[in-house]
Design a protein around this motif. Structure first.
Motif, PDB file in Angstrom:
ATOM      1  N   ASN A   1      -8.885 -36.278   8.984  1.00  0.00           N
ATOM      2  CA  ASN A   1      -8.911 -34.816   8.959  1.00  0.00           C
ATOM      3  C   ASN A   1     -10.316 -34.312   8.674  1.00  0.00           C
ATOM      4  O   ASN A   1     -11.267 -35.105   8.544  1.00  0.00           O
ATOM      5  CB  ASN A   1      -7.885 -34.265   7.953  1.00  0.00           C
ATOM      6  CG  ASN A   1      -8.181 -34.700   6.513  1.00  0.00           C
ATOM      7  OD1 ASN A   1      -9.299 -35.110   6.177  1.00  0.00           O
ATOM      8  ND2 ASN A   1      -7.174 -34.604   5.643  1.00  0.00           N
ATOM      9  N   GLU A   2     -10.460 -33.020   8.570  1.00  0.00           N
ATOM     10  CA  GLU A   2     -11.780 -32.416   8.375  1.00  0.00           C
ATOM     11  C   GLU A   2     -12.405 -32.805   7.043  1.00  0.00           C
ATOM     12  O   GLU A   2     -13.619 -32.716   6.866  1.00  0.00           O
ATOM     13  CB  GLU A   2     -11.685 -30.894   8.487  1.00  0.00           C
ATOM     14  CG  GLU A   2     -11.336 -30.407   9.890  1.00  0.00           C
ATOM     15  CD  GLU A   2     -11.267 -28.896   9.974  1.00  0.00           C
ATOM     16  OE1 GLU A   2     -11.326 -28.236   8.898  1.00  0.00           O
ATOM     17  OE2 GLU A   2     -11.159 -28.368  11.096  1.00  0.00           O
ATOM     18  N   SER A   3     -11.581 -33.232   6.092  1.00  0.00           N
ATOM     19  CA  SER A   3     -12.091 -33.658   4.782  1.00  0.00           C
ATOM     20  C   SER A   3     -12.437 -35.144   4.748  1.00  0.00           C
ATOM     21  O   SER A   3     -12.829 -35.664   3.704  1.00  0.00           O
ATOM     22  CB  SER A   3     -11.044 -33.354   3.692  1.00  0.00           C
ATOM     23  OG  SER A   3     -10.750 -31.970   3.639  1.00  0.00           O
TER      24      SER A   3
ATOM     25  N   GLU B   1     -10.288 -37.578   5.210  1.00  0.00           N
ATOM     26  CA  GLU B   1      -9.160 -38.375   4.734  1.00  0.00           C
ATOM     27  C   GLU B   1      -8.457 -39.046   5.912  1.00  0.00           C
ATOM     28  O   GLU B   1      -8.426 -38.516   7.023  1.00  0.00           O
ATOM     29  CB  GLU B   1      -8.171 -37.489   3.973  1.00  0.00           C
ATOM     30  CG  GLU B   1      -8.729 -36.917   2.678  1.00  0.00           C
ATOM     31  CD  GLU B   1      -7.778 -35.918   2.059  1.00  0.00           C
ATOM     32  OE1 GLU B   1      -7.575 -35.983   0.829  1.00  0.00           O
ATOM     33  OE2 GLU B   1      -7.240 -35.064   2.797  1.00  0.00           O
TER      34      GLU B   1
ATOM     35  N   LEU C   1      -4.992 -40.757   7.647  1.00  0.00           N
ATOM     36  CA  LEU C   1      -3.544 -40.576   7.634  1.00  0.00           C
ATOM     37  C   LEU C   1      -2.813 -41.911   7.748  1.00  0.00           C
ATOM     38  O   LEU C   1      -3.085 -42.713   8.649  1.00  0.00           O
ATOM     39  CB  LEU C   1      -3.113 -39.677   8.790  1.00  0.00           C
ATOM     40  CG  LEU C   1      -1.618 -39.341   8.862  1.00  0.00           C
ATOM     41  CD1 LEU C   1      -1.196 -38.515   7.641  1.00  0.00           C
ATOM     42  CD2 LEU C   1      -1.285 -38.608  10.148  1.00  0.00           C
TER      43      LEU C   1
ATOM     44  N   ILE D   1       0.901 -33.340  16.613  1.00  0.00           N
ATOM     45  CA  ILE D   1      -0.508 -32.974  16.757  1.00  0.00           C
ATOM     46  C   ILE D   1      -0.995 -33.267  18.172  1.00  0.00           C
ATOM     47  O   ILE D   1      -0.438 -34.101  18.884  1.00  0.00           O
ATOM     48  CB  ILE D   1      -1.410 -33.714  15.750  1.00  0.00           C
ATOM     49  CG1 ILE D   1      -1.370 -35.231  15.997  1.00  0.00           C
ATOM     50  CG2 ILE D   1      -1.003 -33.372  14.318  1.00  0.00           C
ATOM     51  CD1 ILE D   1      -2.369 -36.014  15.154  1.00  0.00           C
TER      52      ILE D   1
ATOM     53  N   ARG E   1     -10.729 -35.670  15.449  1.00  0.00           N
ATOM     54  CA  ARG E   1     -10.422 -34.235  15.541  1.00  0.00           C
ATOM     55  C   ARG E   1      -9.089 -34.065  16.272  1.00  0.00           C
ATOM     56  O   ARG E   1      -8.812 -34.747  17.258  1.00  0.00           O
ATOM     57  CB  ARG E   1     -11.551 -33.494  16.277  1.00  0.00           C
ATOM     58  CG  ARG E   1     -11.441 -31.982  16.204  1.00  0.00           C
ATOM     59  CD  ARG E   1     -12.750 -31.292  16.597  1.00  0.00           C
ATOM     60  NE  ARG E   1     -13.216 -31.677  17.922  1.00  0.00           N
ATOM     61  CZ  ARG E   1     -14.345 -32.368  18.160  1.00  0.00           C
ATOM     62  NH1 ARG E   1     -15.107 -32.741  17.154  1.00  0.00           N
ATOM     63  NH2 ARG E   1     -14.702 -32.663  19.393  1.00  0.00           N
TER      64      ARG E   1
ATOM     65  N   SER F   1      -5.604 -30.913  16.797  1.00  0.00           N
ATOM     66  CA  SER F   1      -5.070 -29.579  16.517  1.00  0.00           C
ATOM     67  C   SER F   1      -3.622 -29.711  16.063  1.00  0.00           C
ATOM     68  O   SER F   1      -2.914 -30.650  16.431  1.00  0.00           O
ATOM     69  CB  SER F   1      -5.164 -28.693  17.762  1.00  0.00           C
ATOM     70  OG  SER F   1      -4.454 -29.253  18.842  1.00  0.00           O
TER      71      SER F   1
ATOM     72  N   GLU G   1      -0.741 -29.340  12.621  1.00  0.00           N
ATOM     73  CA  GLU G   1      -0.626 -29.888  11.271  1.00  0.00           C
ATOM     74  C   GLU G   1       0.318 -31.082  11.312  1.00  0.00           C
ATOM     75  O   GLU G   1       1.484 -30.962  11.699  1.00  0.00           O
ATOM     76  CB  GLU G   1      -0.092 -28.829  10.303  1.00  0.00           C
ATOM     77  CG  GLU G   1      -0.033 -29.303   8.864  1.00  0.00           C
ATOM     78  CD  GLU G   1       0.340 -28.191   7.910  1.00  0.00           C
ATOM     79  OE1 GLU G   1       0.669 -28.507   6.743  1.00  0.00           O
ATOM     80  OE2 GLU G   1       0.323 -27.026   8.317  1.00  0.00           O
TER      81      GLU G   1
ATOM     82  N   TRP H   1      -2.185 -38.675   3.234  1.00  0.00           N
ATOM     83  CA  TRP H   1      -3.621 -38.632   3.494  1.00  0.00           C
ATOM     84  C   TRP H   1      -4.341 -39.303   2.333  1.00  0.00           C
ATOM     85  O   TRP H   1      -4.080 -38.977   1.175  1.00  0.00           O
ATOM     86  CB  TRP H   1      -4.111 -37.183   3.616  1.00  0.00           C
ATOM     87  CG  TRP H   1      -3.635 -36.469   4.843  1.00  0.00           C
ATOM     88  CD1 TRP H   1      -2.598 -35.582   4.924  1.00  0.00           C
ATOM     89  CD2 TRP H   1      -4.179 -36.579   6.156  1.00  0.00           C
ATOM     90  NE1 TRP H   1      -2.462 -35.121   6.212  1.00  0.00           N
ATOM     91  CE2 TRP H   1      -3.418 -35.711   6.991  1.00  0.00           C
ATOM     92  CE3 TRP H   1      -5.228 -37.314   6.716  1.00  0.00           C
ATOM     93  CZ2 TRP H   1      -3.680 -35.573   8.349  1.00  0.00           C
ATOM     94  CZ3 TRP H   1      -5.492 -37.178   8.068  1.00  0.00           C
ATOM     95  CH2 TRP H   1      -4.731 -36.325   8.874  1.00  0.00           C
TER      96      TRP H   1
END
Length: 309
Positions: free
Chosen positions: A14-16, A18, A20, A61, A92, A94, A96, A107
Motif C-alpha cells: 500500500n501507499e504506506s 505495508e 498484504l 482491487i 499501486r 485502486s 480497498e 497489512w
C-alpha cells in the motif's frame, strides 16, 4: 509426477509501504498458514491477466499494470501436488482490499515478515522480498580502502555489499568484516568465504567449489547462505542444500574472466526458470541491466566494476 498447478500470486504494497498477507482456510491445502494473494491461471490466460482477475475476485482491487513487476517464479513439488508460482510485486492499486471470500487479511511491515508462517513453496518469495535488488562485490583492496568502496557503492545504488577479500587471511577477513559490520549497521554485508571460517556471521557466500563440497547447511548458524553458480548442476546442489539465493555467472563477457564463455540472457532466463531460488545476474552486468534482469526472472544484479569510482 502430478500435473503442475500454475498460480499467479502477488506481493501487494500500500501507499504506506505495508505488505498484504491473507490467511488460508483450515480446509484448504496448507490451511492455517499465511500466503500471498492470488489463484490459478486458467487456460488461455496470461499470468498478468490471471493475476488481475484473481485479485479483483479475492480482494476487490484493480492493480495498476504500470506498477506491477515480476518478483520471482517458484516451481515447487509437495508430496501430494506440484505448483508453479508466478509472483509479481504490486506497488499501486485502486480500491480497498478486503477478504471477499471471507479470508482474514493483514497489512504488515516488511520487517515483520519472518514472524509469519507460510507454506513451504512461499519461502523463496519471503527471501525475494527481503533481499535487495543490487549487490556490490568488493575488489581486492587494502583493508583501509574498503570503507571508501562501500561509500561509493551505496551512492551508486548498492543495496548490499559482498566482502570478497581472498588476498587476506581468514583472520584478517573476519576482523575486517566485523569492523565494517559495526560501521555500516543495518547494511546487508555478505562475506565470501567458507562456513568453517564464518559460522558466527549473519551472511555467508560460498564459491562454486565450496558449494559442491558441502553436504548440508546444518552447521551454518547465520541468516543468509548463498553461493556462486555457473551451471544447472550447481543450481540443483544449492536447492538441495536449502540455500537462500545464488549468483549466476557469467551472463555477459567480462574483462576479469575473458576466457569464460558467457551464458547470454536467453540461457540466464532458462536457468532461472528452473530454480525456485532468487538469482542475481553476475558477470558483465551493471545497474543499467537491472530491468532486463528482473524481466528475465532474476532477483537483481551483482557487480564489482559498476560500483567502483
Amino acid at each position: 509426477m502430478s500435473k503442475v498447478i500454475h498460480v499467479a500470486a502477488a506481493a501487494i504494497f500500500n501507499e504506506s509501504g505495508e505488505l498484504l498477507l491473507a490467511l488460508r482456510h483450515q480446509k484448504q491445502h496448507q490451511g492455517g498458514l499465511w500466503e500471498f494473494p492470488g489463484g490459478k491461471v486458467e487456460a488461455g490466460e496470461t499470468v498478468r491477466d490471471a493475476l488481475a482477475r484473481e485479485l479483483q475476485e479475492e480482494l476487490g482491487i484493480e492493480i495498476d499494470p504500470l506498477a506491477t513487476t515480476p518478483l520471482i517464479q517458484v516451481p515447487y513439488h509437495y508430496p501430494d501436488k506440484s505448483v508453479l508460482l508466478d509472483v509479481y510485486r504490486v506497488n499501486r492499486f485502486s480500491g480497498e482490499a478486503y477478504g471477499r471470500e471471507g479470508q482474514p487479511l493483514k497489512w504488515i511491515q516488511l520487517s515483520e515478515l519472518t514472524d509469519y508462517h507460510f507454506p513451504a513453496a512461499n519461502q523463496p518469495i519471503v527471501n525475494a522480498l527481503l533481499l535487495p535488488a543490487t549487490i556490490a562485490i568488493t575488489p581486492a583492496l587494502a583493508p583501509q580502502e574498503y570503507s571508501d568502496f562501500i561509500d561509493t557503492a551505496l551512492l551508486k545504488g548498492a543495496g548490499a555489499v559482498m566482502l570478497r577479500a581472498k588476498h587476506l587471511s581468514d583472520a584478517e577477513q573476519l576482523s575486517l568484516y566485523t569492523a565494517l559490520s559495526a560501521a555500516y549497521e543495518g547494511l546487508l554485508l555478505i562475506w565470501n568465504t567458507s562456513i568453517e571460517a564464518a559460522n558466527t556471521v549473519a551472511s555467508v557466500h560460498l564459491s562454486s567449489d565450496r558449494l559442491m563440497q558441502l553436504d548440508n547447511r546444518a552447521d551454518f548458524k547465520g541468516r543468509w547462505l548463498s553461493a556462486s553458480c555457473h551451471s544447472s548442476e550447481q543450481i540443483k546442489q544449492a536447492e538441495r542444500l536449502g540455500l537462500d539465493y545464488i549468483t549466476l555467472s557469467p551472463v555477459q563477457q567480462t574483462a576479469s574472466h575473458p576466457d569464460a564463455s558467457p551464458l547470454g540472457w536467453d540461457e540466464f532466463r532458462r536457468l532461472v526458470s528452473e530454480t525456485r531460488l532468487p538469482v542475481y545476474a553476475l558477470g558483465g552486468v551493471s545497474v543499467d541491466d537491472l530491468e532486463k534482469t528482473i524481466e528475465a526472472g532474476g532477483q537483481g544484479i551483482a557487480a564489482i566494476s559498476g560500483f567502483r569510482c
